[in-house]
Design a protein around this motif. Structure first.
Motif, mmCIF file in Angstrom:
data_model
loop_
_atom_site.group_PDB
_atom_site.id
_atom_site.type_symbol
_atom_site.label_atom_id
_atom_site.label_comp_id
_atom_site.label_asym_id
_atom_site.label_seq_id
_atom_site.Cartn_x
_atom_site.Cartn_y
_atom_site.Cartn_z
ATOM 1 N N ALA A 7 2.781 43.000 1.500
ATOM 2 C CA ALA A 7 2.499 41.706 1.975
ATOM 3 C C ALA A 7 1.422 41.111 1.031
ATOM 4 C CB ALA A 7 2.107 41.637 3.381
ATOM 5 N N ILE A 20 0.812 41.834 -1.868
ATOM 6 C CA ILE A 20 1.071 41.667 -3.210
ATOM 7 C C ILE A 20 1.931 40.685 -3.089
ATOM 8 C CG2 ILE A 20 2.422 42.467 -5.108
ATOM 9 C CD1 ILE A 20 1.823 45.452 -4.288
ATOM 10 N N MET A 21 2.910 40.646 -2.174
ATOM 11 C CA MET A 21 3.821 39.428 -2.347
ATOM 12 C C MET A 21 3.215 37.972 -1.991
ATOM 13 S SD MET A 21 7.187 41.651 -1.063
ATOM 14 C CE MET A 21 8.061 40.287 -0.503
ATOM 15 N N ILE A 22 2.306 38.010 -1.013
ATOM 16 C CA ILE A 22 1.462 36.538 -0.817
ATOM 17 C C ILE A 22 0.845 36.037 -2.269
ATOM 18 C CG2 ILE A 22 -0.760 37.342 0.001
ATOM 19 C CD1 ILE A 22 1.248 34.532 1.617
ATOM 20 N N VAL A 23 0.544 37.018 -3.047
ATOM 21 C CA VAL A 23 -0.135 36.589 -4.142
ATOM 22 C C VAL A 23 0.946 36.015 -5.138
ATOM 23 C CG1 VAL A 23 -1.310 37.059 -6.323
ATOM 24 C CG2 VAL A 23 -2.120 38.329 -4.252
#
Lengths: 158, 432
Positions: free
Chosen positions: B282, B284-287
């Motif tokens: 999460a 990583i993916m929110i970035v």
């Protein structure tokens, strides 16, 4: 740090999404081998679960203050300066996600108004997208929570 | 003007310790709103759309799945058995344990896709073992931290998944195949200075007296771990599964090995494993999601064009531009994590890549190698930090050792830059 609303709430949601993603992907492999077919719906559901997991996981990570940042200056200086930087950062995160919640809300409102349906399953799109503004509000609230408890320590320290 | 403000705002926020995703999102939103001041809602409805588009891609599912694989194999007890087997193979003498650390990190690199997970798994076993054999803790941490950096080159790799979803014309299987030989080269580039340093400085003198595990029994123990890369890479190669499916199968296999064979994972550990994997994915993916807003503003404001024209007009040529670029990224990589580097720089680098007609797969491997170096170059080095935490040393203490490893890894990178065939031969001959 004291938390009135346990982070386990969003965390549990994110973990459930991850487990479901694993199960769906495995099921897809199995059905393809045994029946030579794959679920047409799995791709759409998987992408939705992935977005949900990201936002819910990001909310939990905000509560735990675990996001990726450059710590080089952040972790230096006096404890007071560190807390001020933390409050500055968390307030900006809260502001960003409040704005995003508003914008996502507008997107959802449009989807309801124009009765848009999803590509794969043909169900109303807002069933999926409604979670985005809600979780953006969640992230903003978590961030305010962290800012609040940091500010209280800051005052006690004086 | 707007472009300059976008970058200044972004850089200042980032240096102040604002989460990188938030800095990207805020910079992007301010730039979009400013550029469209006279339109309805300041054109900001593009923000949620691009944020959604940044992660709502089916191939990206490989990322959380491989993160999960890393979290599972971290606790599966595979690392210990691979270490025993590797020791049985190379024998016991000074300098052999550092070599074992690199070799095991490379095999685990063929299972997991992220450097820090690899450093945790290898470090959890190797740091104590190296301490018993008389290696100083900062040296062990340097070796483990750098060895784990081969993970994002040796397939599967999270860095390649991120690159692939951001760059058209570089498929995940092609990138995975292209990373194989550079990954092995990088591993060799670490083994040489690690062994040389131990011999030169007299580390690990006690190692020769330690017992050598018997070959066949340790092979039998290690075979479950050794089979995992074969299953993942072989399964993808033969066309049994897509990269995402390979990761899911590997996760189930890892759970089976950990719960049934090695019995190092109990039912009670499952939630924690999934929670760790979810959090890592999460953040990583929110970035990635928020970088979608940033990339949109960079693209619509046409910020990359002047840069590309300036580089082309400067007369440094393709080689000079590549060299300068890699130098800049090396420095940035000391402070920023790999995925963030890709997300921040790719909107600018992609037009540059097109202008100089660099092969997108080769370019992806090169960028990943530079990012891998940043993962163990102090002061900000994710892998090294994990290894230092396990070894209970300060990151500054690694400086006398890690410099040589960085230098050697740079030479391997230079070799791939000079001879693109090191990266491109395997994917071409496999037909990707």
């Amino acid at each position: 740090m004291k938390r009135r609303v346990p982070v386990a709430l969003e965390e549990g949601l994110a973990v459930a999404c991850m487990a479901l993603l694993l199960a769906i992907t495995i099921l897809n492999v199995l059905t393809r081998y045994f029946t030579d077919q794959s679920f047409a719906w799995s791709e759409e559901i998987s992408v939705f679960l992935m977005v949900l997991m990201t936002l819910a996981g990001a909310s939990a990570a905000t509560g735990r203050d675990r996001h990726i940042r450059i710590e080089y200056f952040y972790d230096r200086g006096t404890a007071q300066r560190q807390r001020r930087l933390k409050i500055f950062g968390t307030c900006l995160v809260a502001l960003l996600f409040m704005v995003l919640a508003l914008l996502f809300g507008r997107v959802v409102a449009d989807e309801i108004r124009f009765e848009e349906t999803s590509m794969g399953l043909g169900i109303p799109r807002w069933w999926f997208t409604i979670f985005s503004p809600l979780l953006c509000i969640g992230i903003a609230l978590r961030s305010i929570g962290v800012a609040w408890s940091t500010a209280r320590v800051l005052e006690d320290g004086r | 003007m707007i472009g300059l403000t976008l970058f200044m705002l972004f850089i200042v926020l980032m240096l102040a310790g604002v989460p990188i995703g938030a800095a990207l999102g805020l910079g992007g939103i301010v730039a979009i709103g400013w550029a469209n001041a006279d339109t309805q809602w300041w054109g900001l409805l593009a923000a949620p759309q691009n944020m959604q588009a940044g992660i709502a891609k089916y191939p990206l599912l490989a990322l959380p799945m491989f993160v999960l694989v890393g979290a599972i194999f971290d606790r599966s007890g595979v690392a210990q058995r691979l270490v025993d087997f590797a020791v049985a193979c190379v024998g016991r003498s000074a300098g052999m344990l550092p070599m074992v650390a690199v070799l095991v990190a490379m095999v685990l690199g063929g299972i997991s896709g992220s450097g820090p997970a690899n450093a945790a798994a290898v470090g959890g076993v190797m740091i104590a073992a190296m301490a018993r054999a008389g290696y100083p803790a900062p040296f062990s941490a340097s070796v483990v931290g750098s060895a784990a950096a081969t993970d994002i080159l040796i397939p599967p790799s999270i860095a390649f998944v991120v690159y692939s979803v951001s760059v058209p014309g570089a498929s995940v299987p092609a990138l995975f195949a292209a990373g194989m030989l550079p990954g092995i080269l990088a591993g060799l580039a670490l083994i040489v200075p690690a062994v040389w340093l131990s011999r030169q400085r007299g580390y690990g003198a006690a190692e020769a007296e330690l017992p050598r595990p018997p070959f066949w029994p340790s092979l039998r123990q290690a075979v479950w771990g050794l089979a995992a890369p074969v299953l993942i890479l072989g399964g993808m190669r033969v066309g049994w599964f897509t990269p995402t499916e390979a990761a899911a199968v590997a996760a189930v296999y890892g759970l089976f090995v950990g719960m049934v064979i090695h019995r190092s994972i109990g039912f009670g550990d499952l939630y924690e494993i999934f929670r760790d994997a979810t959090e890592t994915s999460a953040v990583i993916m929110i970035v990635m999601a928020l970088a979608g807003i940033f990339a949109y503003s960079v693209n619509t404001l046409g910020l990359a064009d002047p840069l590309v024209q300036a580089v082309q007009a400067s007369g440094v040529g393709s080689a000079g531009a590549l060299l300068a670029l890699m130098m800049v990224l090396l420095v940035v990589g000391m402070f920023l994590d790999g995925v963030s580097i890709f997300l921040i720089f790719l909107p600018l680098l992609y037009p540059l890549m097109l202008a100089f007609q660099w092969d997108p797969v080769w370019f992806g491997v090169l960028l990943t190698m530079v990012v891998a170096i940043g993962q163990f170059t102090p002061p900000m080095a994710v892998n090294l930090l994990v290894a230092c935490r396990l070894a209970q040393v300060r990151i500054e203490a690694t400086l006398p050792h890690v410099g040589w490893l960085v230098l050697s890894f740079m030479l391997a990178t230079a070799a791939v830059a000079l001879f693109p065939q090191i990266a491109l031969w395997l994917p071409r001959s496999l037909g990707y």
